[in-house]
Design an enzyme around this catalytic site. Structure first.
Site, PDB file in Angstrom:
ATOM      1  CG  PHE A   1       0.288  -5.819   4.371  1.00 54.49           C
ATOM      2  CD1 PHE A   1      -0.181  -5.120   5.468  1.00 54.49           C
ATOM      3  CD2 PHE A   1      -0.564  -6.734   3.761  1.00 54.49           C
ATOM      4  CE1 PHE A   1      -1.467  -5.311   5.953  1.00 54.49           C
ATOM      5  CE2 PHE A   1      -1.861  -6.931   4.234  1.00 54.49           C
ATOM      6  CZ  PHE A   1      -2.304  -6.224   5.335  1.00 54.49           C
TER       7      PHE A   1
ATOM      8  CG  HIS B   1      -1.787   4.568   5.038  1.00 53.31           C
ATOM      9  ND1 HIS B   1      -1.696   4.330   3.691  1.00 53.31           N
ATOM     10  CD2 HIS B   1      -1.952   3.350   5.620  1.00 53.31           C
ATOM     11  CE1 HIS B   1      -1.779   3.023   3.467  1.00 53.31           C
ATOM     12  NE2 HIS B   1      -1.942   2.407   4.613  1.00 53.31           N
TER      13      HIS B   1
ATOM     14  CE  LYS C   1      -5.548   4.368   1.797  1.00 52.52           C
ATOM     15  NZ  LYS C   1      -4.563   5.381   2.215  1.00 52.52           N
TER      16      LYS C   1
ATOM     17  CB  CYS D   1      -0.962  -0.046   1.168  1.00 46.01           C
ATOM     18  SG  CYS D   1      -1.882  -1.593   1.149  1.00 46.01           S
TER      19      CYS D   1
ATOM     20  CG  HIS E   1      -6.485   0.673   1.428  1.00 48.36           C
ATOM     21  ND1 HIS E   1      -5.614   1.356   0.601  1.00 48.36           N
ATOM     22  CD2 HIS E   1      -5.712   0.029   2.345  1.00 48.36           C
ATOM     23  CE1 HIS E   1      -4.373   1.120   0.993  1.00 48.36           C
ATOM     24  NE2 HIS E   1      -4.407   0.328   2.047  1.00 48.36           N
TER      25      HIS E   1
ATOM     26  CD  GLU F   1      -1.741   8.162   8.756  1.00 51.35           C
ATOM     27  OE1 GLU F   1      -2.758   7.446   8.646  1.00 51.35           O
ATOM     28  OE2 GLU F   1      -1.288   8.860   7.823  1.00 51.35           O
TER      29      GLU F   1
END
Lengths: 78, 417
Positions: free
Chosen positions: B403, B308, B338, B169, B343, B319
């Site tokens: 990830f 994010h 998002k 991502c 996402h 975050e």
């Protein structure tokens, strides 16, 4: 019967290469005249095998250059 | 140092095809999410997703505009979307290399998180059912991640660097950051950078659902499912999309009188070295700090952060804490787009870079929708709840975490001259 094979062959070529049917003449060369690349020709051979229930070995496939080559080969097989 | 500016934007997302459709939805706080319609979800725990609207209407994606039907058969949708975003950015920038030298000085850096997932699955089925001789010769080139860059280079004659990255991502942000570096160090003058994703398929949805990463409690109300920092958030909503920037060396852009959206002034890249899927450690914080330090910008100079913010219970707060530690009580505001797009995985970083630049251009911060009951810890921090806010934005930051514990932060600045 042979005309039928030619028509079926040309129909597959038109569908797979997305070319104008008028360009698919007997003497048309797949790469030079119909814009096929090496992967397109592999895919075409698979489509012919499926349509006519025959097997076209790699050795034979390599010799196929024009539309007429395909029609002649398939006529001998079926 | 050679400066790098953005002169072209391309985007397709659940909010629409093109900058105009996307910005309209962002500014008005609309969700692009819906129920999954492309396969039977009876046995699936998560049944919501974000699809690119397709069709021939305004703001809809018509694949025939990008590739002929024959060419479409030879690429996985992620390549098609990437090509569409890249083409938009090229057209928007109104630039094409002409001389051999110009072509050699222009390249592509385009990635994807997972690549042609459905194509791999289809290949697996076919080989079991019909054997190896029935496999299409286009299987491999349709699933390879770097083929977006390959196709774009052919289409536009971009003969310089041609690279892909796959950092889950964070892919989009890495593609833009790395392409920026190539221009800075003089390897190219122009780079088409971006990312693409199309993973809404049974293996994609089930795979992420089994990790308990997806939202499962909003299957009947898809537009409520993505709700970053809200107490009832329960995972992300998978979406498809693609984004692209045309990056140009500043003098090169100025010489041809290009319109300039902004300058890439900072780029942070770190790893958590903590866990392969769960966020943690100091990675996010260090990525943001790196980007600020590189640009010589202090936290109180930053106006807007595009987070994010995926709407997972853990990630959102990791975050938030990193941002809070750095920015404290400065003027900065942060929103998660998002909440509207879902996402887009590998595509998220580049699409959100586009959004960040649009926010800067329009001096408008898109909202975090569905933020009805924010986490207590976020009290007092402006997360732009539910409605867009006007604000002069000169410097904006975009975070992307992936990830593998990989993190990327991009920092943009308005170019005034």
């Amino acid at each position: 019967m042979s005309e039928n094979i030619a028509e079926r062959v040309k129909k597959i070529i038109v569908e797979h290469l997305g070319v104008d049917a008028a360009k698919v003449q007997d003497n048309a060369n797949f790469i030079d005249d119909l814009g096929a690349d090496s992967l397109d020709t592999v895919e075409l051979v698979m489509a012919f095998e499926e349509e006519f229930g025959c097997s076209i070995p790699d050795d034979a496939a390599e010799k196929i250059r024009t539309v007429k080559d395909v029609i002649d080969y398939i006529q001998k097989q079926v | 140092m050679r400066r790098v500016v953005v002169t072209g934007l391309g985007v397709l997302s659940p909010l629409g095809y093109g900058v105009k459709a996307n910005w309209y939805a962002l500014a008005s706080g609309q969700s692009g999410l819906s129920k999954i319609t492309t396969f039977d979800t009876t046995d699936f725990t998560s049944r919501v997703a974000g699809y690119i609207p397709k069709g021939t209407g305004e703001g809809q994606f018509n694949p025939d505009e990008v590739l002929s039907p024959k060419e479409q058969r030879h690429v996985d949708p992620f390549i098609l979307y990437g090509m569409a975003a890249g083409s938009q950015a090229m057209q928007d920038a109104n630039w094409l290399p002409e001389s051999e030298e110009e072509k050699n000085r222009a390249g592509v850096y385009f990635g994807s998180g997972v690549g042609g997932l459905q194509g791999i699955v289809d290949g697996g089925y076919l080989i079991q059912k019909s054997g190896p001789r029935r496999m299409s010769p286009f299987t491999i080139p349709s699933i390879l991640i770097n083929l977006i860059g390959g196709h774009l280079s052919i289409k536009y004659g971009l003969q310089g660097p041609n690279i892909a990255c796959a950092t889950a991502c964070a892919t989009g942000a890495h593609a833009i950051g790395e392409a920026t570096r190539l221009i800075r160090e003089g390897r190219a003058d122009v780079m088409l950078a971006g990312s693409s994703e199309s993973a809404i398929c049974p293996v994609g949805i089930a795979g992420f659902a089994q990790m308990r990463a997806l939202s499962t409690h909003f299957n009947e109300t898809p537009q409520k499912a993505s709700r970053p920092w809200d107490k009832t958030r329960d995972g992300f909503v998978m979406a498809e999309g693609a984004g692209a920037l045309l990056l140009e060396e500043y003098e090169h852009a100025k010489a041809r009188g290009a319109k300039i959206y902004g300058e890439v002034i900072g780029y942070g890249i770190t790893a958590d070295a903590h866990h392969f899927t769960a966020p943690g450690g100091t990675g996010a914080k260090r990525a943001i700090e790196q980007a600020l330090n590189e640009a010589g910008i202090s936290p109180d100079q930053v106006d807007y952060i595009n987070a994010h913010g995926t709407s997972t219970p853990m990630g959102d707060m990791v975050e938030f804490k990193a941002v809070k530690e750095i920015f404290g009580d400065t003027k900065v505001a942060m929103s998660s787009t998002k909440s509207m797009t879902g996402h887009m995985l590998g595509a998220a970083g580049s699409v959100e870079a586009v959004y960040t630049l649009l926010a800067m251009q329009n001096n408008l911060m898109p909202p975090t929708i569905n933020l009805d009951n924010p986490e207590e810890e976020t009290q007092g921090f402006n997360l732009v709840p539910n409605k867009a806010q006007e604000k002069r934005i000169d410097i904006a930051l975009s975070n992307s975490f992936g990830f593998g514990g990989t993190n990327a932060t991009l920092l943009f600045k308005k170019v005034s001259e």
